[in-house]
Design a protein around this motif. Structure first.
Motif, mmCIF file in Angstrom:
data_model
loop_
_atom_site.group_PDB
_atom_site.id
_atom_site.type_symbol
_atom_site.label_atom_id
_atom_site.label_comp_id
_atom_site.label_asym_id
_atom_site.label_seq_id
_atom_site.Cartn_x
_atom_site.Cartn_y
_atom_site.Cartn_z
ATOM 1 N N ARG A 181 0.821 -1.212 0.000
ATOM 2 C CA ARG A 181 0.000 0.000 0.000
ATOM 3 C C ARG A 181 0.860 1.268 0.000
ATOM 4 N NH1 ARG A 181 -5.092 -1.358 4.090
ATOM 5 N NH2 ARG A 181 -5.799 -3.205 2.974
ATOM 6 N N THR B 197 -18.545 13.110 -1.058
ATOM 7 C CA THR B 197 -18.581 12.927 0.394
ATOM 8 C C THR B 197 -19.923 13.361 0.971
ATOM 9 O OG1 THR B 197 -16.189 13.256 0.547
ATOM 10 C CG2 THR B 197 -17.469 13.558 2.568
ATOM 11 N N ALA C 16 -10.296 3.103 -6.468
ATOM 12 C CA ALA C 16 -10.138 2.900 -5.026
ATOM 13 C C ALA C 16 -10.080 4.212 -4.260
ATOM 14 C CB ALA C 16 -8.875 2.084 -4.761
ATOM 15 N N THR C 17 -9.410 5.220 -4.828
ATOM 16 C CA THR C 17 -9.256 6.493 -4.119
ATOM 17 C C THR C 17 -10.586 7.223 -3.915
ATOM 18 O OG1 THR C 17 -6.979 6.747 -4.911
ATOM 19 C CG2 THR C 17 -8.089 8.739 -4.132
ATOM 20 N N SER D 54 -12.643 5.259 -1.244
ATOM 21 C CA SER D 54 -12.111 5.387 0.117
ATOM 22 C C SER D 54 -12.306 6.804 0.642
ATOM 23 C CB SER D 54 -10.625 5.011 0.137
ATOM 24 O OG SER D 54 -9.864 5.887 -0.682
ATOM 25 N N THR D 55 -12.278 7.788 -0.245
ATOM 26 C CA THR D 55 -12.469 9.185 0.156
ATOM 27 C C THR D 55 -13.841 9.398 0.781
ATOM 28 O OG1 THR D 55 -10.963 10.005 -1.570
ATOM 29 C CG2 THR D 55 -12.537 11.582 -0.658
ATOM 30 N N GLY E 96 -15.738 6.998 2.005
ATOM 31 C CA GLY E 96 -16.032 5.986 3.011
ATOM 32 C C GLY E 96 -16.941 4.876 2.527
ATOM 33 N N PRO F 277 -17.457 1.125 0.526
ATOM 34 C CA PRO F 277 -16.668 -0.100 0.313
ATOM 35 C C PRO F 277 -16.275 -0.282 -1.146
ATOM 36 C CG PRO F 277 -18.979 -0.644 0.643
ATOM 37 C CD PRO F 277 -18.846 0.824 0.905
ATOM 38 N N MET F 278 -15.243 -1.078 -1.376
ATOM 39 C CA MET F 278 -14.749 -1.320 -2.734
ATOM 40 C C MET F 278 -15.795 -2.016 -3.602
ATOM 41 S SD MET F 278 -11.673 -0.130 -2.994
ATOM 42 C CE MET F 278 -10.897 -1.015 -4.316
#
Length: 436
Positions: A18, A123, A392-393, A396-397, A399, A401-402
């Protein structure tokens, strides 16, 4: 083959540990340079190869500082907060998924950045949705679809600028074709997300007006920088000039509306916007020239690869196979498959675009068609790879899940619709040729 395998291992190590993908890209540059040396090229020749590769994206690299300044100033002068507040007022529980998709489409079209849109509108939408009891997997998919809708076809998108430079085409002509080919997938995506309605919600959109009011007094005139760039884009004004005008308008607002001094404005241009209120900053901080350094390095290193690949013939064998596949199927079908494989290897959108361009160039006869094929394959496929930073970014930003990638409908529907359309065209052409 050994060089490519070593590069893949470097990428795998970065994914497992990572660490920053730049380390793997730098390792790849060393590996491919040593490959060129083993092939008998001098260090001077290899240096020229690297420089020639970087030159292909020089125009894009010059735009990056403008994009960084633009995104910072839109935050500082209140453009982005005002647009977000107005947009969030439209959110209703009954159409939350659809609005998440549409609002992120709109903001990404204005800003041209998937990551920046995810950090702001993405977000907000996901947070509001979770408070209403919505599944974060669905919200993440709708958000990811939206942020890449604009990232693909905004006049200030780095990927759109890169594609236009690589294919030597006009970005506004490309955008016109992108919007045309995206119409049906966009409507189908809207239909899918409209089905994900909820009858009621346990939360509310939130008092963003009062939240941002802690930092600045929002006024409708703050929309001016965004309105200007939209108008100038419609008038097909050069992208650099359009961004410069928008930046100038933002500076005027910073001085006369927000009463900021020159040092604060200059600091924001370089380092990005930093809100004095921590809660506001969590959603709004960002932008600035410094924010574009990482993506600029990714583009530079990836472009350097293309110069080495072109002169050393490292990818010639693969190019031949892609051309053969193109003749058996269609240029778009072979490019889509190439883009999937390239994205599995590249782990980022930029290198996926450059590798796909490099491998498919021999089978693409028309520059304009080449550009739209890239936009409808490499650009939208990269975010669907779980280990790629492209998808992914943003997830994850916010919150999410993938697994949200599975519900990024627009990113699936667009290439599938294009594949069906191109296959039908090819069959019709073969049938017409047979009748003659």
């Amino acid at each position: 083959m050994a060089a490519i395998v070593l590069f893949c291992l470097a990428l795998l190590v970065c994914i497992v540990l990572r660490t920053n993908i730049l380390y793997a890209l730098l390792a790849g540059l060393v590996i491919f340079t040593l490959y060129g040396k083993k092939q008998g090229f001098s260090w001077k020749e290899l240096g020229k190869m690297i420089c020639s590769g970087v030159k292909t994206s020089a125009s894009v690299l010059l735009v990056f500082p403008l994009i960084g300044i633009l995104t910072a100033f839109w935050r500082v002068c209140g453009t982005l907060p005002f647009i977000i507040c107005c947009a969030v007022d439209l959110i209703r529980p009954e159409i939350l998924l659809l609005m998440t998709f549409l609002l992120n489409c709109g903001v990404s079209m204005l800003t041209g950045t998937a990551f920046g849109t995810a950090a702001t509108m993405g977000t907000i939408c996901v947070s509001v949705g979770i408070s209403m009891g919505m599944d974060p997997v669905l919200l993440g998919g709708a958000m990811l679809s939206g942020v890449y809708f604009g990232d693909r076809c905004s006049p200030v998108s780095t990927s759109a600028l890169l594609v236009s430079e690589l294919t030597e085409t006009n970005i506004y002509d490309n955008i016109k074709r992108m919007l045309k080919t995206a119409l049906v997938p966009f409507l189908l995506s809207c239909g899918v997300y409209a089905l994900g309605m909820v009858k009621s919600g346990s939360g509310a959109a939130g008092e963003l007006w009062s939240l941002y009011g802690r930092e600045m007094t929002l006024h409708w005139v703050m929309c001016l920088p965004a309105v200007l760039i939209l108008i100038l884009s419609v008038l097909r004004v050069n992208v650099k000039k359009a961004m410069s005008v928008s930046i100038l308008a933002a500076v005027v607002l910073c001085i006369f509306l927000r009463h900021l001094d020159a040092v604060t404005i200059l600091k924001s241009a370089i380092l990005g916007y930093t809100a004095s209120d921590a809660e506001v900053g969590a959603m709004l901080n960002g932008g600035g020239i410094i924010s574009m350094v990482r993506v600029a390095l990714i583009v530079m290193i990836s472009s350097a690869y293309s110069g080495i690949f072109r002169k050393t013939g490292l990818l010639d064998g693969l190019c031949g196979r892609v051309t053969a596949l193109s003749e058996r199927t269609s240029p778009y079908a072979s490019m889509l498959l190439t883009a999937v494989l390239a994205s599995l290897l590249a782990c980022n959108q930029t290198l996926t675009i450059i590798l796909t361009h490099q491998l498919c160039a021999p089978s693409q006869k028309d520059k304009e068609e080449f550009a739209i094929n890239l936009e409808n394959s490499a650009v939208v496929v990269a975010p669907l790879i779980p280990w790629s930073i492209a998808g992914a970014t943003p997830l994850s930003t916010v919150g999410a899940p993938m697994t949200g990638m599975a519900f990024a409908c627009f990113l699936y529907i667009l290439p599938l619709c294009e594949l069906v359309r191109r296959t039908a065209q090819q069959r019709a052409a073969k049938k017409a040729a047979a009748q003659k």
